[in-house]
Design a protein around this motif. Structure first.
Motif: not given
Length: 258
Positions: A54-77
């Motif tokens: 298991l690896t990540g593409a490119g030279e900068d990141a394996f996986v930098a994390g979850a997508d914060i742009g997607y997460m920031k407005d999520l409701s609790t459900p």
């Protein structure tokens, strides 16, 4: 082979390589990517992979994390559903019936660190940076980090990493036991490929049983774990690989495993 936009799955003999391929987003994990990883794990298993990288593409990141742009407005459900998806992927990595090796080639933060924790072995490049960084986003690790990290590095180190959201370099990660090896950046791919190839040459049934027993050690009491080990051990007798391995030893030759 399936066609995914954000991951790649390739095979070299008995070794599968699953690459998260969103280098423009540092391989951050959105819903589509997590669902694609699930599908790729199923495909790698159905194709009979004897080891998985298991690896990540490119030279900068394996996986930098979850997508914060997607997460920031999520409701609790919605956050609950996202957490369940991340947990499901991590659990499937952990339960994959062959060894999974994380090739950590850059940033592995948050959910990326959690995917690496679910792997059996972790190898980092010298430039890798790792951390459970969620605290500075006002949240906590949500894909298994609070449970798997202390099992790997001990309670005190896990609390420090999670409470402070520390980003640690590869050498510190190695000293803490978070990764098993650190290699030069230009040697990571070859090192992990050699490791996976060696694992793939081991007897499949016995290796799967070893992984199952080791995983069980984190889930049960010592007494129950020992009973579990005895059942797995005795159940391997009569298999092709047990007979072949022991015959080869007695006959002083190399075994030919299935």
């Amino acid at each position: 082979m399936s066609d995914w936009e954000t991951i790649r799955l390739s095979f070299a003999d008995d070794v599968a390589t699953l690459t998260v391929d969103r280098p423009d987003r540092l391989n951050a994990l959105n819903v589509d990517t997590l669902e694609a990883i699930e599908e790729a794990l199923d495909e790698a298993e159905s194709e009979g992979a004897r080891a998985l990288i298991l690896t990540g593409a490119g030279e900068d990141a394996f996986v930098a994390g979850a997508d914060i742009g997607y997460m920031k407005d999520l409701s609790t459900p919605e956050a609950q559903a996202y957490a369940e998806l991340g947990h499901r992927v991590a659990n499937e990595i952990e339960a994959f019936p062959a060894p999974v090796v994380a090739a950590i080639n850059g940033y592995a933060f948050g959910g990326g660190c959690e995917l690496a924790l679910a792997c059996d072995l972790r190898v980092a490049s010298e430039d890798a940076v790792i951390g459970q960084t969620e605290i500075d986003l006002g949240i906590v690790p949500g894909w298994g980090g609070t449970q798997r990290l202390p099992r790997l590095v001990g309670d005190e180190i896990a609390r420090r990493l999670i409470f402070f959201g520390e980003r640690i370099d590869a050498q510190d990660a190695h000293e803490h036991g978070l990764v098993g090896a650190v290699v030069a950046d230009d040697q990571l791919d070859d090192h992990v490929a050699d490791l996976a190839e060696e694992l793939a040459a081991k007897p499949r049934t016995a290796l799967a049983a070893a992984k199952e027993a080791l995983n069980q050690a984190h889930e049960t009491s010592l007494e129950s774990g020992l009973r579990y080990e005895r059942r797995l051990w005795s159940g391997l007798f009569g298999t092709h690989d047990q007979r072949e391995g022991m015959d080869a030893f007695v006959e002083d030759r190399e075994p030919e495993f299935e």
